[in-house]
Design a protein around this motif. Structure first.
Motif, PDB file in Angstrom:
ATOM      1  N   GLN A   2      -0.041   4.605 -24.288  1.00 44.00           N
ATOM      2  CA  GLN A   2      -0.598   3.282 -24.503  1.00 44.00           C
ATOM      3  C   GLN A   2      -0.606   2.980 -25.995  1.00 44.00           C
ATOM      4  O   GLN A   2      -0.710   3.902 -26.815  1.00 44.00           O
ATOM      5  CB  GLN A   2      -2.011   3.175 -23.928  1.00 44.00           C
ATOM      6  CG  GLN A   2      -2.988   4.205 -24.468  1.00 44.00           C
ATOM      7  CD  GLN A   2      -4.282   4.281 -23.676  1.00 44.00           C
ATOM      8  OE1 GLN A   2      -4.319   4.042 -22.472  1.00 44.00           O
ATOM      9  NE2 GLN A   2      -5.366   4.630 -24.347  1.00 44.00           N
ATOM     10  N   TYR A  25      -0.353  -5.319 -26.105  1.00 40.11           N
ATOM     11  CA  TYR A  25      -0.604  -3.937 -25.721  1.00 40.11           C
ATOM     12  C   TYR A  25       0.555  -3.404 -24.891  1.00 40.11           C
ATOM     13  O   TYR A  25       1.373  -4.164 -24.362  1.00 40.11           O
ATOM     14  CB  TYR A  25      -1.896  -3.847 -24.899  1.00 40.11           C
ATOM     15  CG  TYR A  25      -1.743  -4.452 -23.520  1.00 40.11           C
ATOM     16  CD1 TYR A  25      -1.936  -5.819 -23.316  1.00 40.11           C
ATOM     17  CD2 TYR A  25      -1.368  -3.675 -22.429  1.00 40.11           C
ATOM     18  CE1 TYR A  25      -1.749  -6.387 -22.075  1.00 40.11           C
ATOM     19  CE2 TYR A  25      -1.184  -4.232 -21.186  1.00 40.11           C
ATOM     20  CZ  TYR A  25      -1.377  -5.592 -21.016  1.00 40.11           C
ATOM     21  OH  TYR A  25      -1.182  -6.157 -19.775  1.00 40.11           O
ATOM     22  N   SER A  26       0.606  -2.104 -24.788  1.00 36.77           N
ATOM     23  CA  SER A  26       1.475  -1.467 -23.802  1.00 36.77           C
ATOM     24  C   SER A  26       0.668  -0.376 -23.125  1.00 36.77           C
ATOM     25  O   SER A  26      -0.123   0.314 -23.768  1.00 36.77           O
ATOM     26  CB  SER A  26       2.727  -0.882 -24.461  1.00 36.77           C
ATOM     27  OG  SER A  26       2.389   0.200 -25.304  1.00 36.77           O
ATOM     28  N   SER A  27       0.861  -0.269 -21.819  1.00 36.98           N
ATOM     29  CA  SER A  27       0.133   0.734 -21.052  1.00 36.98           C
ATOM     30  C   SER A  27       0.940   1.068 -19.814  1.00 36.98           C
ATOM     31  O   SER A  27       1.481   0.164 -19.175  1.00 36.98           O
ATOM     32  CB  SER A  27      -1.255   0.216 -20.676  1.00 36.98           C
ATOM     33  OG  SER A  27      -1.936   1.137 -19.858  1.00 36.98           O
ATOM     34  N   SER A  28       0.978   2.323 -19.465  1.00 41.94           N
ATOM     35  CA  SER A  28       1.732   2.753 -18.287  1.00 41.94           C
ATOM     36  C   SER A  28       0.915   2.592 -17.005  1.00 41.94           C
ATOM     37  O   SER A  28       1.440   2.747 -15.914  1.00 41.94           O
ATOM     38  CB  SER A  28       2.172   4.208 -18.444  1.00 41.94           C
ATOM     39  OG  SER A  28       1.050   5.038 -18.662  1.00 41.94           O
ATOM     40  N   PRO A  31      -4.484  -1.721 -17.375  1.00 39.26           N
ATOM     41  CA  PRO A  31      -5.334  -1.438 -18.530  1.00 39.26           C
ATOM     42  C   PRO A  31      -6.740  -1.997 -18.441  1.00 39.26           C
ATOM     43  O   PRO A  31      -7.003  -2.966 -17.741  1.00 39.26           O
ATOM     44  CB  PRO A  31      -4.577  -2.153 -19.659  1.00 39.26           C
ATOM     45  CG  PRO A  31      -4.043  -3.381 -18.977  1.00 39.26           C
ATOM     46  CD  PRO A  31      -3.701  -2.929 -17.562  1.00 39.26           C
ATOM     47  N   THR A  72       1.890  -9.313 -21.817  1.00 40.48           N
ATOM     48  CA  THR A  72       1.153  -8.113 -22.286  1.00 40.48           C
ATOM     49  C   THR A  72       0.311  -8.457 -23.508  1.00 40.48           C
ATOM     50  O   THR A  72       0.359  -7.777 -24.544  1.00 40.48           O
ATOM     51  CB  THR A  72       2.085  -6.923 -22.583  1.00 40.48           C
ATOM     52  OG1 THR A  72       3.022  -7.283 -23.614  1.00 40.48           O
ATOM     53  CG2 THR A  72       2.828  -6.499 -21.331  1.00 40.48           C
ATOM     54  N   VAL A  93      -7.068  -0.650 -26.075  1.00 39.29           N
ATOM     55  CA  VAL A  93      -6.620  -0.541 -24.693  1.00 39.29           C
ATOM     56  C   VAL A  93      -6.934   0.853 -24.175  1.00 39.29           C
ATOM     57  O   VAL A  93      -6.862   1.829 -24.916  1.00 39.29           O
ATOM     58  CB  VAL A  93      -5.099  -0.814 -24.571  1.00 39.29           C
ATOM     59  CG1 VAL A  93      -4.295   0.189 -25.368  1.00 39.29           C
ATOM     60  CG2 VAL A  93      -4.660  -0.815 -23.116  1.00 39.29           C
ATOM     61  N   SER A  94      -7.350   0.943 -22.920  1.00 44.67           N
ATOM     62  CA  SER A  94      -7.471   2.235 -22.269  1.00 44.67           C
ATOM     63  C   SER A  94      -6.921   2.104 -20.863  1.00 44.67           C
ATOM     64  O   SER A  94      -6.793   0.994 -20.348  1.00 44.67           O
ATOM     65  CB  SER A  94      -8.913   2.733 -22.250  1.00 44.67           C
ATOM     66  OG  SER A  94      -9.703   1.942 -21.390  1.00 44.67           O
ATOM     67  N   GLY A  95      -6.591   3.225 -20.246  1.00 48.96           N
ATOM     68  CA  GLY A  95      -5.905   3.167 -18.971  1.00 48.96           C
ATOM     69  C   GLY A  95      -6.802   3.519 -17.809  1.00 48.96           C
ATOM     70  O   GLY A  95      -7.471   4.542 -17.813  1.00 48.96           O
ATOM     71  N   THR A 103      -7.274   3.328 -27.192  1.00 43.41           N
ATOM     72  CA  THR A 103      -6.406   3.342 -28.367  1.00 43.41           C
ATOM     73  C   THR A 103      -6.630   2.042 -29.103  1.00 43.41           C
ATOM     74  O   THR A 103      -6.507   0.961 -28.524  1.00 43.41           O
ATOM     75  CB  THR A 103      -4.927   3.458 -27.947  1.00 43.41           C
ATOM     76  OG1 THR A 103      -4.735   4.682 -27.263  1.00 43.41           O
ATOM     77  CG2 THR A 103      -4.024   3.403 -29.170  1.00 43.41           C
TER      78      THR A 103
END
Lengths: 114, 113
Positions: A2, A25-28, A31, A72, A93-95, A103
């Motif tokens: 992330q 943001y980016s997250s797998s 989020p 995003t 961001v957190s997952g 993060t």
């Protein structure tokens, strides 16, 4: 993995003007998204958070942010800036389903001119 | 309700000296975090505690940094020996469970000369 990108290390507005602070943001995984404010020599204070309910999130001090999955993005806005809004703002961001460890972005310093 | 308490607020030491930071979380918060914040940067997690158990400590430089949280309440972060690059703000935060809002203390500003 992330990550968070805050566009613009400094944003300058006049008192009464619209505030717009940008966050991508980016997250797998789906989020959780946060905005924090930090005043000089103080710790971070939560402004608002997105946890998959309404995409428009209202926070404290008149701030709000909109979650846009297609872009995003999770930009922070306030219709009318006040001198007391001058501070450092952090997007994070957190997952979900992961460690929930946020993060943080590098921060954006909001400068408000009279 | 008292917030997260950290001490000292400021610390100036010479390189190679040891230093310790103390954090008292909000009462009842079982999750405690230590973050490092460099100038102009966002906080970076060093270690997270769930009660007295250390988890998520992959970013803690274990050759010189150590942390403890005895009895699952107060926590201490130690650096020995300190290096010039350790100059930063060390933030402590706590939450009621890992998925909930984190409450931050004011931080300890460390200057290593």
């Amino acid at each position: 993995a992330q990550s968070v990108t805050q566009l613009g290390s400094h944003v300058s507005v006049s008192e009464g003007a619209l505030v717009l602070l940008r966050c991508n943001y980016s997250s797998s995984v789906p989020p959780y998204l946060f905005w924090y404010v930090q005043y000089p020599n103080q710790g971070l204070q939560l402004l608002l958070k997105y946890t998959s309910a309404a995409t428009l999130v209202k926070g404290i001090n008149g701030f709000e942010a909109e979650f846009k999955k297609s872009e995003t993005s999770f930009h922070l806005t306030k219709p009318s800036a006040h001198m007391s809004d001058a501070a450092e703002y952090f997007c994070a961001v957190s997952g979900k389903g992961g460690s929930y460890i946020p993060t943080f972005g590098r921060g954006t310093s909001l400068i408000v001119h009279p | 309700e008292a917030g997260v308490v950290q001490s000292p607020r400021y610390k100036i030491i010479e390189k190679k000296q040891p230093v310790a930071f103390w954090c008292n979380p909000i009462s009842g918060h079982n999750t405690l975090y230590w973050y490092l914040q460099n100038l102009g940067q966002g906080p970076e997690l060093l270690i997270r505690y769930e009660n007295e158990e250390a988890v998520d400590d992959s970013q803690l430089p274990k050759d010189r940094f150590s942390a403890e949280r005895l009895k699952g309440v107060d926590s201490t972060l130690k650096i020995q020996p300190a290096e010039l690059g350790d100059s930063a703000v060390y933030l402590c935060a706590s939450s009621l469970g890992r998925a909930n809002e984190q409450f931050f203390g004011p931080g300890t500003r460390l200057t290593v000369l």
